[in-house]
Design an enzyme around this catalytic site. Structure first.
Site, PDB file in Angstrom:
ATOM      1  N   ASP A   8     -11.080   1.506  -4.141  1.00 20.78           N
ATOM      2  CA  ASP A   8     -11.507   2.496  -4.862  1.00 20.78           C
ATOM      3  C   ASP A   8     -12.912   2.316  -5.521  1.00 20.78           C
ATOM      4  OD1 ASP A   8     -10.907   0.740  -7.049  1.00 20.78           O
ATOM      5  OD2 ASP A   8      -9.451   2.258  -8.206  1.00 20.78           O
ATOM      6  N   CYS A  65      -8.416  -2.293  -5.670  1.00 18.27           N
ATOM      7  CA  CYS A  65      -8.543  -1.369  -6.852  1.00 18.27           C
ATOM      8  C   CYS A  65      -8.896  -2.279  -8.081  1.00 18.27           C
ATOM      9  CB  CYS A  65      -7.667  -0.253  -6.979  1.00 18.27           C
ATOM     10  SG  CYS A  65      -6.028  -0.835  -7.504  1.00 18.27           S
ATOM     11  N   THR A  67      -6.623  -3.189 -10.317  1.00 21.03           N
ATOM     12  CA  THR A  67      -5.817  -4.304 -10.424  1.00 21.03           C
ATOM     13  C   THR A  67      -4.880  -4.397  -9.190  1.00 21.03           C
ATOM     14  OG1 THR A  67      -4.226  -2.584 -10.855  1.00 21.03           O
ATOM     15  CG2 THR A  67      -4.897  -3.493 -12.947  1.00 21.03           C
ATOM     16  N   GLY A  68      -5.194  -3.868  -8.265  1.00 22.48           N
ATOM     17  CA  GLY A  68      -4.258  -3.908  -7.049  1.00 22.48           C
ATOM     18  C   GLY A  68      -2.995  -3.110  -7.075  1.00 22.48           C
ATOM     19  N   ILE A  69      -2.832  -2.549  -8.128  1.00 28.37           N
ATOM     20  CA  ILE A  69      -1.546  -1.901  -8.223  1.00 28.37           C
ATOM     21  C   ILE A  69      -1.458  -0.652  -7.735  1.00 28.37           C
ATOM     22  CG2 ILE A  69       0.228  -1.115 -10.125  1.00 28.37           C
ATOM     23  CD1 ILE A  69      -0.600  -3.577 -11.927  1.00 28.37           C
ATOM     24  N   GLY A  70      -2.372   0.234  -8.056  1.00 25.60           N
ATOM     25  CA  GLY A  70      -2.132   1.734  -7.762  1.00 25.60           C
ATOM     26  C   GLY A  70      -2.522   1.650  -6.070  1.00 25.60           C
ATOM     27  N   HIS A  98       7.262 -14.806   3.829  1.00 29.86           N
ATOM     28  CA  HIS A  98       8.262 -14.052   3.683  1.00 29.86           C
ATOM     29  C   HIS A  98       8.681 -12.662   4.069  1.00 29.86           C
ATOM     30  CE1 HIS A  98       9.845 -18.159   1.120  1.00 29.86           C
ATOM     31  NE2 HIS A  98       9.390 -18.183   2.138  1.00 29.86           N
ATOM     32  N   ASN A  99       7.489 -11.943   3.517  1.00 29.20           N
ATOM     33  CA  ASN A  99       7.593 -10.725   3.748  1.00 29.20           C
ATOM     34  C   ASN A  99       6.866  -9.932   4.800  1.00 29.20           C
ATOM     35  OD1 ASN A  99       6.892 -11.373   0.249  1.00 29.20           O
ATOM     36  ND2 ASN A  99       9.008 -10.556   0.736  1.00 29.20           N
ATOM     37  N   ARG A 109     -10.727  -6.355 -10.712  1.00 31.47           N
ATOM     38  CA  ARG A 109     -11.029  -6.988 -12.269  1.00 31.47           C
ATOM     39  C   ARG A 109     -10.470  -8.151 -12.456  1.00 31.47           C
ATOM     40  NH1 ARG A 109      -9.267  -1.019 -14.483  1.00 31.47           N
ATOM     41  NH2 ARG A 109     -11.146   0.074 -13.942  1.00 31.47           N
ATOM     42  N   ARG A 132      15.790 -15.733   8.595  1.00 32.08           N
ATOM     43  CA  ARG A 132      16.510 -14.897   7.453  1.00 32.08           C
ATOM     44  C   ARG A 132      15.419 -13.952   6.897  1.00 32.08           C
ATOM     45  NH1 ARG A 132      14.590 -19.669   5.367  1.00 32.08           N
ATOM     46  NH2 ARG A 132      13.807 -19.764   3.210  1.00 32.08           N
ATOM     47  N   HIS A 133      14.386 -14.034   6.983  1.00 29.18           N
ATOM     48  CA  HIS A 133      13.370 -13.229   6.331  1.00 29.18           C
ATOM     49  C   HIS A 133      13.183 -12.105   7.267  1.00 29.18           C
ATOM     50  CE1 HIS A 133      12.227 -16.151   3.547  1.00 29.18           C
ATOM     51  NE2 HIS A 133      11.858 -17.285   4.565  1.00 29.18           N
TER      52      HIS A 133
HETATM   53  C1  RB5 Z   1      -9.471   2.876 -11.940  1.00 28.02           C
HETATM   54  O1  RB5 Z   1      -9.845   3.127 -13.107  1.00 28.02           O
HETATM   55  C2  RB5 Z   1      -8.031   2.113 -11.743  1.00 28.02           C
HETATM   56  O2  RB5 Z   1      -7.240   2.652 -12.630  1.00 28.02           O
HETATM   57  C3  RB5 Z   1      -7.703   1.629 -10.528  1.00 28.02           C
HETATM   58  O3  RB5 Z   1      -8.759   0.964 -10.101  1.00 28.02           O
HETATM   59  C4  RB5 Z   1      -6.681   0.775 -10.349  1.00 28.02           C
HETATM   60  O4  RB5 Z   1      -6.474  -0.266 -11.429  1.00 28.02           O
HETATM   61  C5  RB5 Z   1      -5.386   1.384 -10.427  1.00 28.02           C
HETATM   62  O5  RB5 Z   1      -3.943   0.771 -10.151  1.00 28.02           O
END
Ligand code: RB5
Length: 144
Positions: A8, A65, A67-70, A98-99, A109, A132-133
């Site tokens: 993003d 992104c 955090t990589g989370i979204g 493993h995955n 960030r 096993r994986h």
């Molecule tokens: C965008 O501001 C931010 O929310 C996105 O880059 C990301 O961290 C979401 O998981």
């Protein structure tokens, strides 16, 4: 090995480094966007890369992104995609070993070019161990 790369707006700068790293290491890759720092929605690019991997157009994907989370959550909604949000080289190795993760995600960030390079080196140096994986990975797709 063909790699689809996306991010993003928060990941767009680090994506430039990732693309240069892939080029330097002779990987076949495609930048699936975005192509500017204008604000975008991470699911659009998470889905785009994940769907390209799921279709078999690419062997693996790389997503960034903030955090990589979204973007990893979005990618994991696509059947057949196992996106791992990785925070260091050890996670990258284990995600492959493993995955059998087929999409690498990380947070722009929390990584600079140097730490991103270490994650990429570890990811591409690591192979799925099977055994096993494999049984556990097979179970991921089946839930009610
Ligand atoms: C965008 O501001 C931010 O929310 C996105 O880059 C990301 O961290 C979401 O998981």
């Amino acid at each position: 090995m063909k790699i689809a790369v996306g991010s993003d707006h928060a990941g767009v700068e680090l994506k430039k480094f990732v693309l240069s790293w892939l080029e330097k290491h002779c990987y076949d890759f495609e930048d699936m966007g975005p192509y500017s720092a204008e604000s975008v929605d991470y699911p659009d690019y998470g889905h785009k890369v994940a769907e390209a991997v799921a279709r078999g157009d690419f062997d693996q994907g790389i997503l960034m992104c903030g955090t990589g989370i979204g973007i990893s959550i979005a990618a994991n909604k696509v059947k057949g995609v196992r996106a791992a949000n990785v925070c260091n080289p050890e996670y990258a190795a284990l995600a492959r070993q493993h995955n059998d993760a087929n999409v690498l995600a990380f947070g722009a960030r929390f990584n600079d070019d140097s730490s991103a390079a270490k994650i990429l080196e570890s990811w591409f140096a690591s192979e799925f161990e099977g055994g096993r994986h494999q049984r556990r990975v097979d179970k991921i797709e089946f839930c009610c």
